[in-house]
Design a protein around this motif. Structure first.
Motif, PDB file in Angstrom:
ATOM      1  N   LYS A  51      32.502   1.988  82.992  1.00  0.00           N
ATOM      2  CA  LYS A  51      32.329   1.412  81.759  1.00  0.00           C
ATOM      3  C   LYS A  51      33.955   0.536  81.404  1.00  0.00           C
ATOM      4  O   LYS A  51      33.690  -0.356  80.537  1.00  0.00           O
ATOM      5  N   ASP A  52      34.846   0.641  82.195  1.00  0.00           N
ATOM      6  CA  ASP A  52      35.960   0.020  81.858  1.00  0.00           C
ATOM      7  C   ASP A  52      35.869  -1.254  81.911  1.00  0.00           C
ATOM      8  O   ASP A  52      35.593  -1.929  82.767  1.00  0.00           O
ATOM      9  N   ASN A  53      35.825  -1.912  80.721  1.00  0.00           N
ATOM     10  CA  ASN A  53      35.825  -3.407  80.494  1.00  0.00           C
ATOM     11  C   ASN A  53      34.546  -4.169  81.037  1.00  0.00           C
ATOM     12  O   ASN A  53      34.382  -5.235  81.120  1.00  0.00           O
ATOM     13  N   THR A  54      33.357  -3.288  81.210  1.00  0.00           N
ATOM     14  CA  THR A  54      32.233  -3.661  81.818  1.00  0.00           C
ATOM     15  C   THR A  54      31.050  -3.681  80.563  1.00  0.00           C
ATOM     16  O   THR A  54      31.118  -2.544  79.836  1.00  0.00           O
ATOM     17  N   SER A  55      30.440  -4.741  80.242  1.00  0.00           N
ATOM     18  CA  SER A  55      29.444  -4.477  79.311  1.00  0.00           C
ATOM     19  C   SER A  55      28.345  -3.744  79.658  1.00  0.00           C
ATOM     20  O   SER A  55      27.986  -3.683  80.938  1.00  0.00           O
ATOM     21  N   ARG A  56      27.276  -3.464  78.704  1.00  0.00           N
ATOM     22  CA  ARG A  56      26.044  -2.715  79.210  1.00  0.00           C
ATOM     23  C   ARG A  56      25.338  -3.436  80.218  1.00  0.00           C
ATOM     24  O   ARG A  56      24.854  -3.041  81.272  1.00  0.00           O
ATOM     25  N   ARG A  57      24.887  -4.682  79.811  1.00  0.00           N
ATOM     26  CA  ARG A  57      24.327  -5.697  80.634  1.00  0.00           C
ATOM     27  C   ARG A  57      25.349  -7.011  80.916  1.00  0.00           C
ATOM     28  O   ARG A  57      25.438  -7.853  79.916  1.00  0.00           O
ATOM     29  N   HIS A  58      26.241  -6.861  81.733  1.00  0.00           N
ATOM     30  CA  HIS A  58      27.304  -7.588  82.137  1.00  0.00           C
ATOM     31  C   HIS A  58      26.977  -8.866  82.633  1.00  0.00           C
ATOM     32  O   HIS A  58      27.418 -10.176  81.979  1.00  0.00           O
TER      33      HIS A  58
END
Length: 392
Positions: free
Chosen positions: A124-131
């Motif tokens: 999840k670190d700096n990553t969006s759900r649908r990135h």
């Protein structure tokens, strides 16, 4: 072979036995046809009309329909087996998943984010759900950001629209660095990953931030700094190499300080330029250190300026014939014989005066020389050739 001898292979409603109009141009540049001998899942194909005839691709077969010169129909049909699209993999360049490879489909879409069920699930670190979404078509790979908070970068540059991802490009999503590589056929008995892939979870950290680690052989320092700048990272980038240990301090993606252990007197700009010349070693992005640098020693250079000037200096130094001027060598002045300082150019004289003040290890001399490493080494090369300086 005449047209009368053909068994019809294709049918288009309203267009005759072979499904070809006598004037293809009247119906535009393409007409849809159905392959009667293909399974339902691949029954659709497209034929493009042009001066060279019509071409249809159905499944893995390629069939060329050559138009008769008089425009009355088809003159001949030839078919060849078509090659599938080149396959690619995404290789992790850092962290717990380093060297892991995730195969991409030969065509279609590939979704990346931290939402379970996507094709590649990242921490999840700096990553969006649908990135981000990869689109693979005709042997080419495209990437587009899906409105993520942290953005998506290719080789350190943030993308704002659908962009082609080329072989060996580095893709930064959140805190994960991936590299697009061409797939190599696995060795016999090797079991390849398939289906959806989940990267290992990050180790728990007090600051809730996953450390970014890797090798500068895989991600050269210039590329790494661009990646960190493009995503406005803060922290201390530590590089450990055979040349020593260097630390680059970043604040919102800007390099504001740099130091190399054992060179306390070196200007931070000199230090970062030297680090850019390191070609091997391990890097680790550590948490920020508060109040670690006096304000008067902070750099105000942009990352573009640092990289441009640092790489130019590196190119010029690489062109020099340094001879005995190697890391670890010691330098000293030699004014014996008929050598006279007035025979030196102003630039050489400046370097000579510094040698007289600071003889000894080359690294110490470079740290204390008021100019750049390039100016110091250029002067030293000339002085060694003229016999004013000896290097051991």
């Amino acid at each position: 072979m005449g047209v009368a001898n053909f068994t019809p292979l294709f049918r288009i409603s309203g267009f005759g036995p072979l499904g070809l109009p006598t004037d293809p141009g009247a119906y535009g540049n393409s007409v849809q046809i159905a392959a009667l001998n293909s399974p339902p899942s691949s029954a659709s194909a497209y034929a493009e009309a042009g001066s060279g005839g019509l071409r249809t691709i159905t499944g893995s077969s390629s069939v060329r329909l050559a138009a008769a010169s008089d425009g009355s129909g088809v003159r001949s049909i030839s078919g060849t087996g078509g090659a599938s699209n080149p396959a690619f993999v995404l290789r992790f360049l850092e962290g717990q998943s380093k060297e892991r490879q995730v195969p991409l489909p030969a065509s279609g879409e590939f979704l990346i984010g931290h939402l379970e069920g996507l094709d590649l699930v990242l921490p999840k670190d700096n990553t969006s759900r649908r990135h981000a979404r990869l689109s693979i078509l005709n042997g080419r790979v495209f990437v587009e950001d899906l409105g993520s908070a942290g953005g998506t970068c290719i080789n350190g540059k943030r993308i704002g629209q659908k962009t082609e991802l080329k072989e060996d490009d580095r893709l930064l999503i959140g805190s994960t660095i991936l590299k697009l590589e061409r797939k190599i056929d696995p060795a016999p008995g090797h079991k390849e990953e398939s289906g959806r892939t989940t990267a290992p979870p990050a180790s728990p950290r007090p600051d809730s931030q996953r450390r970014m680690t890797g090798q500068i052989e895989d991600v050269p320092l210039p590329d790494l700094l661009q990646l960190l700048s493009g995503t406005r990272k803060s922290g201390v980038l530590e590089i450990q190499s055979v040349q020593g240990t260097g630390r680059v301090h970043l604040r919102d993606g800007r390099v504001y300080f740099c130091a190399i252990e054992g060179s306390p007197d070196s200007h931070p700009r000199k230090a970062i330029f030297r680090l850019l010349r390191w070609t091997e070693g391990a890097f680790d992005l550590l948490p920020p250190v508060k109040d670690a640098v006096p304000a008067e020693r902070e750099l105000n250079d942009s990352i573009d300026s640092i990289l441009m000037n640092g790489m130019c200096e590196m190119d010029e130094i690489n062109r020099l014939d340094l001879g005995g001027l190697k890391p670890g060598s010691k330098i000293a002045a030699d004014l014996s014989g008929d050598r006279r300082l007035r025979d030196l150019s102003p630039e050489e004289l400046d370097v000579m005066q510094s040698v007289l003040r600071h003889p000894g290890p080359l690294e110490n001399f470079l740290d204390l020389f008021p100019g750049t490493d390039l100016q110091a080494l250029t002067g030293l090369v000339g002085l060694v050739k003229k016999g004013f300086v000896v290097a051991r």
